[in-house]
Design a protein around this motif. Structure first.
Motif, PDB file in Angstrom:
ATOM      1  N   THR A 191      37.491  37.394  28.190  1.00 48.06           N
ATOM      2  CA  THR A 191      36.025  37.356  28.127  1.00 48.06           C
ATOM      3  C   THR A 191      35.400  38.382  29.057  1.00 48.06           C
ATOM      4  O   THR A 191      36.056  38.914  29.975  1.00 48.06           O
ATOM      5  CB  THR A 191      35.518  35.958  28.507  1.00 48.06           C
ATOM      6  OG1 THR A 191      35.834  35.717  29.891  1.00 48.06           O
ATOM      7  CG2 THR A 191      36.170  34.882  27.635  1.00 48.06           C
ATOM      8  N   ASP A 192      34.117  38.643  28.847  1.00 45.78           N
ATOM      9  CA  ASP A 192      33.384  39.560  29.723  1.00 45.78           C
ATOM     10  C   ASP A 192      33.328  39.017  31.150  1.00 45.78           C
ATOM     11  O   ASP A 192      33.381  39.783  32.116  1.00 45.78           O
ATOM     12  CB  ASP A 192      31.962  39.767  29.186  1.00 45.78           C
ATOM     13  CG  ASP A 192      31.945  40.574  27.894  1.00 45.78           C
ATOM     14  OD1 ASP A 192      32.946  41.260  27.618  1.00 45.78           O
ATOM     15  OD2 ASP A 192      30.937  40.510  27.171  1.00 45.78           O
ATOM     16  N   ALA A 193      33.214  37.702  31.260  1.00 47.33           N
ATOM     17  CA  ALA A 193      33.175  37.091  32.593  1.00 47.33           C
ATOM     18  C   ALA A 193      34.489  37.333  33.333  1.00 47.33           C
ATOM     19  O   ALA A 193      34.500  37.601  34.541  1.00 47.33           O
ATOM     20  CB  ALA A 193      32.893  35.593  32.479  1.00 47.33           C
ATOM     21  N   GLU A 194      35.613  37.239  32.619  1.00 49.26           N
ATOM     22  CA  GLU A 194      36.914  37.496  33.239  1.00 49.26           C
ATOM     23  C   GLU A 194      37.025  38.952  33.667  1.00 49.26           C
ATOM     24  O   GLU A 194      37.566  39.259  34.733  1.00 49.26           O
ATOM     25  CB  GLU A 194      38.029  37.134  32.264  1.00 49.26           C
ATOM     26  CG  GLU A 194      38.258  35.642  32.102  1.00 49.26           C
ATOM     27  CD  GLU A 194      39.390  35.359  31.143  1.00 49.26           C
ATOM     28  OE1 GLU A 194      40.399  34.757  31.569  1.00 49.26           O
ATOM     29  OE2 GLU A 194      39.278  35.748  29.965  1.00 49.26           O
ATOM     30  N   ARG A 195      36.536  39.859  32.820  1.00 49.27           N
ATOM     31  CA  ARG A 195      36.610  41.278  33.170  1.00 49.27           C
ATOM     32  C   ARG A 195      35.779  41.580  34.418  1.00 49.27           C
ATOM     33  O   ARG A 195      36.176  42.386  35.265  1.00 49.27           O
ATOM     34  CB  ARG A 195      36.130  42.127  31.989  1.00 49.27           C
ATOM     35  CG  ARG A 195      37.034  42.017  30.771  1.00 49.27           C
ATOM     36  CD  ARG A 195      36.576  42.911  29.626  1.00 49.27           C
ATOM     37  NE  ARG A 195      37.344  42.641  28.421  1.00 49.27           N
ATOM     38  CZ  ARG A 195      38.554  43.112  28.174  1.00 49.27           C
ATOM     39  NH1 ARG A 195      39.146  43.898  29.067  1.00 49.27           N
ATOM     40  NH2 ARG A 195      39.189  42.807  27.054  1.00 49.27           N
ATOM     41  N   LEU A 196      34.627  40.939  34.542  1.00 49.63           N
ATOM     42  CA  LEU A 196      33.810  41.116  35.735  1.00 49.63           C
ATOM     43  C   LEU A 196      34.512  40.553  36.964  1.00 49.63           C
ATOM     44  O   LEU A 196      34.528  41.180  38.036  1.00 49.63           O
ATOM     45  CB  LEU A 196      32.462  40.430  35.533  1.00 49.63           C
ATOM     46  CG  LEU A 196      31.504  40.495  36.729  1.00 49.63           C
ATOM     47  CD1 LEU A 196      31.200  41.935  37.112  1.00 49.63           C
ATOM     48  CD2 LEU A 196      30.211  39.725  36.434  1.00 49.63           C
ATOM     49  N   ALA A 197      35.138  39.378  36.798  1.00 46.74           N
ATOM     50  CA  ALA A 197      35.867  38.769  37.917  1.00 46.74           C
ATOM     51  C   ALA A 197      37.042  39.652  38.338  1.00 46.74           C
ATOM     52  O   ALA A 197      37.325  39.808  39.536  1.00 46.74           O
ATOM     53  CB  ALA A 197      36.356  37.376  37.531  1.00 46.74           C
ATOM     54  N   PHE A 198      37.711  40.248  37.352  1.00 42.44           N
ATOM     55  CA  PHE A 198      38.819  41.151  37.674  1.00 42.44           C
ATOM     56  C   PHE A 198      38.318  42.341  38.478  1.00 42.44           C
ATOM     57  O   PHE A 198      38.929  42.736  39.477  1.00 42.44           O
ATOM     58  CB  PHE A 198      39.500  41.650  36.405  1.00 42.44           C
ATOM     59  CG  PHE A 198      40.321  42.890  36.622  1.00 42.44           C
ATOM     60  CD1 PHE A 198      41.531  42.829  37.308  1.00 42.44           C
ATOM     61  CD2 PHE A 198      39.859  44.135  36.199  1.00 42.44           C
ATOM     62  CE1 PHE A 198      42.278  43.979  37.550  1.00 42.44           C
ATOM     63  CE2 PHE A 198      40.596  45.287  36.434  1.00 42.44           C
ATOM     64  CZ  PHE A 198      41.807  45.212  37.105  1.00 42.44           C
ATOM     65  N   LYS A 199      37.209  42.945  38.047  1.00 41.10           N
ATOM     66  CA  LYS A 199      36.685  44.118  38.752  1.00 41.10           C
ATOM     67  C   LYS A 199      36.347  43.779  40.202  1.00 41.10           C
ATOM     68  O   LYS A 199      36.622  44.563  41.119  1.00 41.10           O
ATOM     69  CB  LYS A 199      35.448  44.657  38.033  1.00 41.10           C
ATOM     70  CG  LYS A 199      34.935  45.977  38.611  1.00 41.10           C
ATOM     71  CD  LYS A 199      33.766  46.519  37.842  1.00 41.10           C
ATOM     72  CE  LYS A 199      33.392  47.917  38.322  1.00 41.10           C
ATOM     73  NZ  LYS A 199      33.229  48.040  39.775  1.00 41.10           N
ATOM     74  N   GLN A 200      35.782  42.610  40.408  1.00 39.54           N
ATOM     75  CA  GLN A 200      35.448  42.192  41.767  1.00 39.54           C
ATOM     76  C   GLN A 200      36.717  42.027  42.602  1.00 39.54           C
ATOM     77  O   GLN A 200      36.762  42.436  43.768  1.00 39.54           O
ATOM     78  CB  GLN A 200      34.642  40.893  41.722  1.00 39.54           C
ATOM     79  CG  GLN A 200      33.260  41.062  41.115  1.00 39.54           C
ATOM     80  CD  GLN A 200      32.536  39.747  40.899  1.00 39.54           C
ATOM     81  OE1 GLN A 200      33.156  38.677  40.890  1.00 39.54           O
ATOM     82  NE2 GLN A 200      31.215  39.807  40.719  1.00 39.54           N
ATOM     83  N   TRP A 201      37.751  41.419  42.001  1.00 43.39           N
ATOM     84  CA  TRP A 201      39.028  41.250  42.712  1.00 43.39           C
ATOM     85  C   TRP A 201      39.668  42.608  42.972  1.00 43.39           C
ATOM     86  O   TRP A 201      40.137  42.897  44.077  1.00 43.39           O
ATOM     87  CB  TRP A 201      39.962  40.368  41.876  1.00 43.39           C
ATOM     88  CG  TRP A 201      41.346  40.273  42.447  1.00 43.39           C
ATOM     89  CD1 TRP A 201      41.799  39.422  43.405  1.00 43.39           C
ATOM     90  CD2 TRP A 201      42.475  41.096  42.078  1.00 43.39           C
ATOM     91  NE1 TRP A 201      43.125  39.648  43.672  1.00 43.39           N
ATOM     92  CE2 TRP A 201      43.574  40.671  42.873  1.00 43.39           C
ATOM     93  CE3 TRP A 201      42.670  42.124  41.170  1.00 43.39           C
ATOM     94  CZ2 TRP A 201      44.831  41.248  42.770  1.00 43.39           C
ATOM     95  CZ3 TRP A 201      43.925  42.716  41.068  1.00 43.39           C
ATOM     96  CH2 TRP A 201      44.984  42.274  41.873  1.00 43.39           C
ATOM     97  N   HIS A 202      39.699  43.472  41.952  1.00 48.43           N
ATOM     98  CA  HIS A 202      40.327  44.786  42.050  1.00 48.43           C
ATOM     99  C   HIS A 202      39.696  45.631  43.152  1.00 48.43           C
ATOM    100  O   HIS A 202      40.395  46.284  43.939  1.00 48.43           O
ATOM    101  CB  HIS A 202      40.214  45.498  40.691  1.00 48.43           C
ATOM    102  CG  HIS A 202      40.825  46.855  40.655  1.00 48.43           C
ATOM    103  ND1 HIS A 202      40.168  47.989  41.098  1.00 48.43           N
ATOM    104  CD2 HIS A 202      42.048  47.280  40.203  1.00 48.43           C
ATOM    105  CE1 HIS A 202      40.954  49.033  40.941  1.00 48.43           C
ATOM    106  NE2 HIS A 202      42.104  48.642  40.396  1.00 48.43           N
ATOM    107  N   ASP A 203      38.356  45.607  43.233  1.00 55.20           N
ATOM    108  CA  ASP A 203      37.654  46.473  44.181  1.00 55.20           C
ATOM    109  C   ASP A 203      37.561  45.883  45.585  1.00 55.20           C
ATOM    110  O   ASP A 203      37.139  46.569  46.515  1.00 55.20           O
ATOM    111  CB  ASP A 203      36.236  46.755  43.664  1.00 55.20           C
ATOM    112  CG  ASP A 203      36.255  47.538  42.355  1.00 55.20           C
ATOM    113  OD1 ASP A 203      37.305  48.096  42.015  1.00 55.20           O
ATOM    114  OD2 ASP A 203      35.206  47.571  41.678  1.00 55.20           O
ATOM    115  N   ALA A 204      37.967  44.632  45.730  1.00 54.45           N
ATOM    116  CA  ALA A 204      37.819  43.959  47.025  1.00 54.45           C
ATOM    117  C   ALA A 204      38.796  44.468  48.068  1.00 54.45           C
ATOM    118  O   ALA A 204      38.530  44.379  49.274  1.00 54.45           O
ATOM    119  CB  ALA A 204      37.979  42.447  46.856  1.00 54.45           C
ATOM    120  N   ASP A 205      39.934  45.033  47.654  1.00 49.99           N
ATOM    121  CA  ASP A 205      40.969  45.430  48.608  1.00 49.99           C
ATOM    122  C   ASP A 205      41.823  46.520  47.970  1.00 49.99           C
ATOM    123  O   ASP A 205      42.271  46.366  46.829  1.00 49.99           O
ATOM    124  CB  ASP A 205      41.836  44.215  48.960  1.00 49.99           C
ATOM    125  CG  ASP A 205      42.777  44.470  50.138  1.00 49.99           C
ATOM    126  OD1 ASP A 205      43.350  45.580  50.202  1.00 49.99           O
ATOM    127  OD2 ASP A 205      42.950  43.566  50.972  1.00 49.99           O
TER     128      ASP A 205
END
Length: 332
Positions: A31-45
């Motif tokens: 889902t789009d929500a999952e993709r947004l959550a992934f981007k936040q996780w990916h860019d966090a560290d």
């Protein structure tokens, strides 16, 4: 990435998260929500990004794996939308590479060697893990994977000359476009542009098929023969060529156009261009061109064509140069 030390449990948690996101982002129901959550996780560290990139490498291996027959996975365990290489990739990520590699090699699912090679602005000489030698032309890319039952190269783009180490029990397969070349040990050239492929045999014997999913069809080549195919061809087209044929001139840093129609010459030229040059119409494609050109100077060839051919250049709405034949005056 700057190296830093973390507790092993924290490293494991990041690796598990990278595996989870790799599977979810490749799933049809992501889902789009999952993709947004992934981007936040990916860019966090930066470590998150590093581990995810490593997982993509493993996933890339799985994309080259043979598909699992449906009966190999019980229906209750089969993924809803995908099977085959995707299921194997999930197994790799879930079980961890060492255990999956041990099982996957014996089952013929996973390679014990995986290499990716690219050539930029110069010809590159490489040695594959099996000892075979490859010359990689400019702007070319391939992947090599060594499986229990075969050695497999996937041509991503460009051109390569292969000098394959002989091993009758371990065939060497080159996948290019929708077809493939199968050998045990020989020397041959593979040229690929978009959906067009040409295989030129210098030594030994190869079997060329134009659709690797088909059990039937195919042509066996002897030295001095060339097979060509494109998407949709049931059988490769075969012709005789000289072993010093212009198709091998790139190994000496040359592009040789031997009085070719523009419709045949442009794919050879476009292989070296950032944007392909187009033909305005079929009549323009019948004009013929010849000459020897340095590979690194091919980009200068197109602007000079109006000086040697009755053509002029325009540009289409996509920004591609277009060759237009100059109409000959009609007699009254």
């Amino acid at each position: 990435m700057t190296e830093r030390t973390l507790p092993e449990a924290e490293y494991d948690a990041i690796t598990d998260a990278a595996a989870h996101w790799c599977m979810r982002l490749h799933a049809d129901d992501c889902t789009d929500a999952e993709r947004l959550a992934f981007k936040q996780w990916h860019d966090a560290d930066p470590l998150h990004a590093f581990e995810y990139a490593a997982m993509l490498e493993i996933w890339g291996v799985a994309e080259h794996l043979p598909r699992v027959e449906p009966m190999a996975i019980p229906a209750t365990q089969r993924p809803r939308s995908r099977a085959g290489s995707m299921a194997i990739a999930a197994t790799v990520l879930a079980l961890g590479l060492p255990l999956a590699a041990f099982t996957g090699w014996n089952m013929g699912w996973l390679p014990n060697a995986y290499q990716r090679f690219e050539a930029g602005t110069s010809v590159r000489h490489i040695t594959l893990d099996d000892g075979s030698q490859v010359e990689l032309n400019l702007a070319s890319e391939l992947v090599f994977a060594n499986y229990k039952d075969e050695r497999r190269v996937t041509m991503k783009k460009g051109e390569a000359f292969f000098d394959v180490r002989h091993d009758s029990r371990h065939p060497f397969v080159v996948r290019a476009g929708q077809g493939q070349v199968r050998v045990t040990g020989t020397r041959f050239n593979v040229w690929m542009y978009q959906d067009q492929v040409r295989v030129t045999l210098v030594e030994g014997s190869v079997w060329v098929t134009s659709h690797r999913a088909s059990k039937a069809g195919g042509q066996q080549l002897s030295p001095g023969m060339q097979a060509s195919y494109r998407a949709g061809d049931f059988q490769p087209k075969v012709r005789d060529v000289a072993l010093d044929d212009s198709s091998l001139a790139w190994r000496s840093g040359k592009l040789v156009l031997d009085n070719l129609a523009l419709s045949d010459a442009l794919p050879l030229i476009n292989r070296y261009l950032d944007r392909p040059v187009m033909l305005a119409d079929n009549a323009t494609g019948t004009l013929r061109i010849g000459g020897n050109y340095n590979l690194n100077e091919v980009k200068n060839l197109v602007p000079s064509l109006p000086k040697v051919l009755p053509v002029y250049l325009t540009q289409n709405s996509d920004g591609n140069l277009v060759l237009n034949a100059i109409a000959r005056p009609t007699r009254n």
